[in-house]
Design a protein around this motif. Structure first.
Motif, short mmCIF file in Angstrom:
data_model
loop_
_atom_site.label_atom_id
_atom_site.label_comp_id
_atom_site.label_asym_id
_atom_site.label_seq_id
_atom_site.Cartn_x
_atom_site.Cartn_y
_atom_site.Cartn_z
N ASP A 94 0.83 -1.20 0.00
CA ASP A 94 0.00 0.00 0.00
C ASP A 94 0.87 1.26 0.00
O ASP A 94 2.10 1.19 0.01
N VAL A 95 0.22 2.40 0.04
CA VAL A 95 0.89 3.69 0.21
C VAL A 95 0.05 4.51 1.18
O VAL A 95 -1.16 4.66 0.99
N THR A 121 -6.78 1.56 -5.29
CA THR A 121 -5.97 1.80 -6.47
C THR A 121 -5.78 0.49 -7.23
O THR A 121 -5.91 -0.60 -6.65
N ASN A 122 -5.47 0.60 -8.50
CA ASN A 122 -5.10 -0.60 -9.25
C ASN A 122 -3.63 -0.91 -9.00
O ASN A 122 -2.95 -0.23 -8.21
N ALA A 123 -3.12 -1.93 -9.66
CA ALA A 123 -1.74 -2.34 -9.43
C ALA A 123 -0.74 -1.23 -9.72
O ALA A 123 0.31 -1.14 -9.08
N VAL A 127 -5.90 5.68 -8.55
CA VAL A 127 -7.08 5.59 -7.69
C VAL A 127 -8.31 5.26 -8.53
O VAL A 127 -8.58 5.91 -9.56
N THR A 128 -9.06 4.27 -8.08
CA THR A 128 -10.25 3.81 -8.81
C THR A 128 -11.54 3.97 -8.01
O THR A 128 -12.62 3.71 -8.53
N ASN A 199 -3.74 4.46 0.32
CA ASN A 199 -4.00 3.94 -1.02
C ASN A 199 -3.87 2.42 -0.95
O ASN A 199 -2.76 1.88 -0.83
N TYR A 200 -5.02 1.75 -0.98
CA TYR A 200 -5.11 0.31 -0.78
C TYR A 200 -5.02 -0.36 -2.15
O TYR A 200 -5.98 -0.38 -2.90
#
Length: 301
Positions: A94-95, A121-123, A127-128, A199-200
């Motif tokens: 993560d971040v 977030t995607n890989a 952010v989604t 940010n997961y």
């Protein structure tokens, strides 16, 4: 002086995203931190990466498992090694937002735990959406809020040392974040902080993704699931401090284990009576909660 907070991270073959996460942890604005990084016998460069960081930052303490222990044991090792008055758990991919710990520490108050929303977030890190887009997030002020489940994720938590005696050792049949949250709810409650602070990252190697309904199932048959539900309820009853809630949990565990019609009716009545707590995480209407409770006469899931 700000109380010491320990950030505990478990790593295993995480070299792809590890540097980005460690950079976000070391850059946290909170002034009094220690970092306990536990590597679970990685076969890639994860441990070497951590050791390089430790050479330049004295706040970092590294524990290296000589053989793979698994996620639960690795986090438990880190928590037991941590010295902070409060602790936060970090995933390797993560971040974190730079003010995550400062904001949660400032808002935890008398609660035993606080948790935040997360950005998905995607890989690649784009952010989604938000975790709260897919899951109903709320406060969990009592032990009864953990009867059926919650949505407080380990990577979003900050908790006080006071919960450790209830939460540890980690059982191998529930998530570490679940039993930590239960311990906090059973003491002084869990508070929800409705801001995205992590940010997961969602990718193919996630242990648990944002859609909790798609998590790995540790059973193959209805009978195995029933047994796991009863085992989990007995765990809550055993670890709950002496209180009316403990008595409710004990009775509910007995009634879930029985196929007797009287036990089926009692468990329906118990859940219907306490539906605002037990079903809070589902965000159901009053009618939806009643219908969910009513089905317990016929089945336990």
């Amino acid at each position: 002086m700000s109380p010491l907070i320990s950030i505990v991270m478990a790593t295993y073959n995480g070299e792809k995203y590890l540097r980005e996460q460690v950079d976000s942890l070391l850059a946290q604005s909170y002034p009094s931190l220690e970092f306990v990084f536990v590597d679970d016998a990685s076969s890639d460069s994860s441990l070497a990466i951590l050791r390089k960081y430790a050479l330049t930052d004295s706040r970092i303490h590294i524990v290296a498992n000589t053989v793979n222990q698994g996620l639960l044991s690795t986090f438990e090792t880190g928590i037991r090694a941590a010295k902070g008055e409060m602790m936060a758990l970090a995933d390797q991919d993560d971040v974190w937002m730079l003010d995550k710990i400062s904001l949660l520490a400032g808002a935890i108050g008398s609660h035993s735990m606080i948790y935040a929303d997360s950005a998905l977030t995607n890989a690649a890190g784009t952010v989604t959406g938000k975790f709260s887009d897919r899951n109903h997030l709320c406060d969990y002020p009592t032990a009864l809020h953990y009867v059926f489940g919650t949505k407080a994720m380990g990577h979003a938590m900050l908790f006080k040392r006071e919960i450790i005696d209830i939460a540890l050792p980690f059982p191998d049949y529930v998530g570490h974040d679940y039993i930590l949250g239960f311990a906090a709810a059973a003491l002084n409650g869990v508070s929800y902080f409705p801001t995205t602070l992590v940010n997961y990252r969602q990718h193919s190697s996630n242990t648990m993704g944002a859609d909790l309904s798609k998590g790995k199932k540790n059973y193959n048959t209805r009978e195995e699931r029933n047994a796991r539900i009863v085992k989990r309820l007995n765990l809550l009853a055993d670890r709950c401090p002496a209180s009316d809630e403990r008595e409710i949990l004990q009775a509910l565990a007995q009634d879930f284990a029985s196929t007797d019609i009287a036990a089926r009716i009692r468990r329906f009545l118990t859940v219907a009576t306490h539906h605002r707590a037990m079903l809070a995480y589902k965000g159901k209407s009053a009618l939806g909660s009643f219908l969910y409770s009513f089905k317990l006469i016929f089945s336990i899931f």
